[in-house]
Write an enzyme that holds these catalytic residues in place. Structure first.
Site, PDB file in Angstrom:
ATOM      1  N   PHE A 279       0.870  -1.182   0.000  1.00  0.00           N
ATOM      2  CA  PHE A 279       0.000   0.000   0.000  1.00  0.00           C
ATOM      3  C   PHE A 279       0.904   1.230   0.000  1.00  0.00           C
ATOM      4  O   PHE A 279       1.715   1.408   0.905  1.00  0.00           O
ATOM      5  CB  PHE A 279      -0.865  -0.026   1.259  1.00  0.00           C
ATOM      6  CG  PHE A 279      -2.014   0.923   1.218  1.00  0.00           C
ATOM      7  CD1 PHE A 279      -3.248   0.513   0.746  1.00  0.00           C
ATOM      8  CD2 PHE A 279      -1.879   2.228   1.660  1.00  0.00           C
ATOM      9  CE1 PHE A 279      -4.326   1.395   0.706  1.00  0.00           C
ATOM     10  CE2 PHE A 279      -2.952   3.112   1.622  1.00  0.00           C
ATOM     11  CZ  PHE A 279      -4.176   2.689   1.143  1.00  0.00           C
TER      12      PHE A 279
ATOM     13  N   ASP B  44       2.897  -4.278   9.291  1.00  0.00           N
ATOM     14  CA  ASP B  44       1.656  -3.546   9.058  1.00  0.00           C
ATOM     15  C   ASP B  44       0.556  -4.596   8.974  1.00  0.00           C
ATOM     16  O   ASP B  44       0.592  -5.462   8.089  1.00  0.00           O
ATOM     17  CB  ASP B  44       1.765  -2.754   7.750  1.00  0.00           C
ATOM     18  CG  ASP B  44       0.510  -1.939   7.471  1.00  0.00           C
ATOM     19  OD1 ASP B  44      -0.583  -2.395   7.834  1.00  0.00           O
ATOM     20  OD2 ASP B  44       0.635  -0.857   6.869  1.00  0.00           O
TER      21      ASP B  44
ATOM     22  N   TYR C 123     -10.522   0.550  10.801  1.00  0.00           N
ATOM     23  CA  TYR C 123     -11.770   0.754  10.038  1.00  0.00           C
ATOM     24  C   TYR C 123     -12.012  -0.323   8.998  1.00  0.00           C
ATOM     25  O   TYR C 123     -13.033  -0.294   8.329  1.00  0.00           O
ATOM     26  CB  TYR C 123     -11.802   2.144   9.385  1.00  0.00           C
ATOM     27  CG  TYR C 123     -10.570   2.527   8.585  1.00  0.00           C
ATOM     28  CD1 TYR C 123     -10.334   1.969   7.344  1.00  0.00           C
ATOM     29  CD2 TYR C 123      -9.666   3.465   9.076  1.00  0.00           C
ATOM     30  CE1 TYR C 123      -9.212   2.324   6.612  1.00  0.00           C
ATOM     31  CE2 TYR C 123      -8.543   3.828   8.359  1.00  0.00           C
ATOM     32  CZ  TYR C 123      -8.323   3.258   7.130  1.00  0.00           C
ATOM     33  OH  TYR C 123      -7.203   3.604   6.409  1.00  0.00           O
ATOM     34  N   LYS C 124     -11.067  -1.261   8.864  1.00  0.00           N
ATOM     35  CA  LYS C 124     -11.273  -2.346   7.893  1.00  0.00           C
ATOM     36  C   LYS C 124     -12.036  -3.481   8.592  1.00  0.00           C
ATOM     37  O   LYS C 124     -13.201  -3.311   8.911  1.00  0.00           O
ATOM     38  CB  LYS C 124      -9.932  -2.752   7.301  1.00  0.00           C
ATOM     39  CG  LYS C 124      -9.380  -1.629   6.405  1.00  0.00           C
ATOM     40  CD  LYS C 124      -7.965  -1.838   5.923  1.00  0.00           C
ATOM     41  CE  LYS C 124      -7.541  -0.650   5.047  1.00  0.00           C
ATOM     42  NZ  LYS C 124      -6.087  -0.546   4.881  1.00  0.00           N
TER      43      LYS C 124
ATOM     44  N   ARG D 266     -11.175  -6.788  -6.412  1.00  0.00           N
ATOM     45  CA  ARG D 266     -10.875  -7.218  -5.049  1.00  0.00           C
ATOM     46  C   ARG D 266     -12.165  -7.498  -4.284  1.00  0.00           C
ATOM     47  O   ARG D 266     -13.096  -6.695  -4.304  1.00  0.00           O
ATOM     48  CB  ARG D 266     -10.129  -6.055  -4.382  1.00  0.00           C
ATOM     49  CG  ARG D 266      -9.158  -6.414  -3.325  1.00  0.00           C
ATOM     50  CD  ARG D 266      -8.285  -5.225  -3.006  1.00  0.00           C
ATOM     51  NE  ARG D 266      -9.043  -4.098  -2.455  1.00  0.00           N
ATOM     52  CZ  ARG D 266      -8.621  -3.336  -1.448  1.00  0.00           C
ATOM     53  NH1 ARG D 266      -7.463  -3.564  -0.876  1.00  0.00           N
ATOM     54  NH2 ARG D 266      -9.334  -2.321  -1.018  1.00  0.00           N
TER      55      ARG D 266
HETATM   56  C1  LIG Z   1      -5.528   0.753   4.730  1.00  0.00           C
HETATM   57  C2  LIG Z   1      -4.053   0.859   4.813  1.00  0.00           C
HETATM   58  C3  LIG Z   1      -3.450   2.061   5.198  1.00  0.00           C
HETATM   59  C4  LIG Z   1      -4.295   3.267   5.486  1.00  0.00           C
HETATM   60  O1  LIG Z   1      -3.563   4.367   5.850  1.00  0.00           O
HETATM   61  P1  LIG Z   1      -4.251   5.662   6.451  1.00  0.00           P
HETATM   62  O2  LIG Z   1      -3.159   6.373   7.076  1.00  0.00           O
HETATM   63  O3  LIG Z   1      -5.325   5.184   7.404  1.00  0.00           O
HETATM   64  O4  LIG Z   1      -4.885   6.411   5.329  1.00  0.00           O
HETATM   65  C5  LIG Z   1      -2.070   2.087   5.313  1.00  0.00           C
HETATM   66  N1  LIG Z   1      -1.315   1.012   5.031  1.00  0.00           N
HETATM   67  C6  LIG Z   1      -1.865  -0.152   4.632  1.00  0.00           C
HETATM   68  C7  LIG Z   1      -1.005  -1.340   4.340  1.00  0.00           C
HETATM   69  C8  LIG Z   1      -3.250  -0.252   4.488  1.00  0.00           C
HETATM   70  O5  LIG Z   1      -3.810  -1.385   4.097  1.00  0.00           O
END
Ligand SMILES: *Cc1c(COP(=O)(O)O)cnc(C)c1O
Length: 389
Positions: free
Chosen positions: A123, A181, A204-205, A348
């Protein structure tokens, strides 16, 4: 191959079946985006309303003490800790994942300066945030000579999952510090970051904390004394209400807090955690692998699988490749099957076992078959890209 009746029988026998009623889900929607924004727990609206009217409305500034707002980064951290295999006093909640990544990598580099190993396909925010902190190298080149390794347990595009204990061991053997992460694994499988040096994640996921709910940062107790907070806001001061002119870090995990918690967002997260208190994550994982296996079987060779076929190597999502992935997803959403699209060609589908039923999987696969067979995605209206895909 299972028919719809057999799927309904699996739902009947599902030990998590009762949780679906705990969520608000629109009629006629198969929601397979719980890996992006989890559905709303029924109890959340009432909980947030209570925080607004009773705590803020009646207690005013007193809420910082009487309603426990001041302590939220730590008290909520202790509630989250078991979901990532961590002990009390090791997790602080607040801010966003991006900020937690910045804090974790900065702290790790303070302990061990040098090259950061990243997954260039991760990400992007994780990699953007640390670009200026030091030299980076892709994970494909191995861990030798690295100082810090930052990886996502589950890949946000393909759902591929790392073996956390094994990789953590290899990274430590190479003399580097490990940061995980767990955005795409917390709430979907039994996360265990206890051996890692740091971990970050969002709520939030799969945890259903609501849009923009706070993130978390785990710091292994062996680093509590030596690691530094690169964002040393007043919440991390040894005595925040002494208002001393000079900074002195707090002891323990509070050293990694930054500033005032987003109390209304915490209220929504707390409501969801009340639900998670009743959940055995082993059951979640068991159902998750059944749901994703079933989905892969039912979709069959109509789409090219981008996720690992072996459930053990996969998180709670299934991704497929399609050159016209964006219009295909729009056509599916129009017919009630909500997944999402990740450029350039990934469809997805995330499976949140607390509210996704086996019949939902069956219906989603049926509609996917129809959209592809009849090429319903060719409708020109689906070409026009919305801001959030
Ligand atoms: C969802 C996600 C984020 C989200 O980052 P925000 O700072 O909340 O916008 C970051 N890293 C990964 C790997 C994610 O899946």
């Amino acid at each position: 191959m299972l028919d719809r009746e057999a799927c309904a029988a699996l739902d009947e026998a599902d030990p998590l079946g009762g949780f679906r009623d705990e969520f608000v889900l629109p009629e006629g929607v198969v929601y397979l985006v719980g890996n992006s924004l989890g559905a709303m727990p029924r109890r959340t609206a009432e909980r947030v309303a209570r925080t607004v009217t009773e705590e803020w409305g009646r207690e005013l500034v007193g809420g910082w003490n009487s309603a426990g707002w001041f302590a939220q980064p730590l008290t909520t951290g202790d509630r989250l800790a078991p979901l990532i295999g961590a002990g009390p006093g090791t997790v602080v909640v607040g801010n966003t994942t991006s900020i937690a990544v910045y804090q974790a990598v900065s702290a790790a580099l303070g302990l061990r300066p040098g090259t950061i190993v990243v997954d260039r396909a991760n990400f992007p925010t994780d990699n953007y945030m640390i670009e200026r902190l030091g030299p980076t190298r892709d994970v494909s080149e191995g861990f030798e000579g690295a100082a810090v390794v930052l990886l996502a347990e589950v890949d946000y595009r393909t759902g591929a999952r790392y073996d956390v204990p094994e990789v953590t061991r290899q990274v430590h053997e190479a003399g580097a510090l490990m940061i995980w992460d767990v955005c795409h694994s917390v709430g979907a499988l039994e996360v265990d970051v206890a051996e890692a040096d740091f971990a970050v994640g969002c709520t939030y996921k799969y945890l259903n904390g609501g849009p923009g709910s706070p993130a978390f940062l785990y710091v292994n107790p062996r680093h509590h004394e030596a690691a530094q907070n690169v964002l040393p806001g007043w919440y991390s001061h040894a005595e925040p209400f002494a208002f001393e002119p000079r900074y002195r870090p707090a002891e323990g995990i509070r050293r990694f807090a930054v500033s005032t918690p987003h109390v209304l967002s915490f209220a929504a997260l707390e409501a969801s955690l009340d639900l998670w208190d009743q959940v055995a994550v082993a059951d979640v994982r068991r159902k998750s692998t059944m749901l994703t296996d079933l989905f892969i079987d039912l979709v069959g060779d109509r789409l090219e699988l981008a996720s690992p076929r072996d459930a053990e190597r996969r998180g709670s999502q299934v991704s497929f490749l399609h050159d016209d992935g964006y219009p295909v997803m729009r056509a599916l959403i129009d017919r009630g099957v909500h997944g999402d699209f990740r450029a350039p060609d990934i469809l997805r589908f995330g499976f949140a076992p607390l509210y996704t039923r086996f019949v939902d999987v069956f219906d989603a696969a049926t509609i996917i078959g129809e959209v592809l067979e009849k090429e319903l995605w060719r409708d020109p209206a689906y070409r026009n890209r919305l801001a959030v895909t």
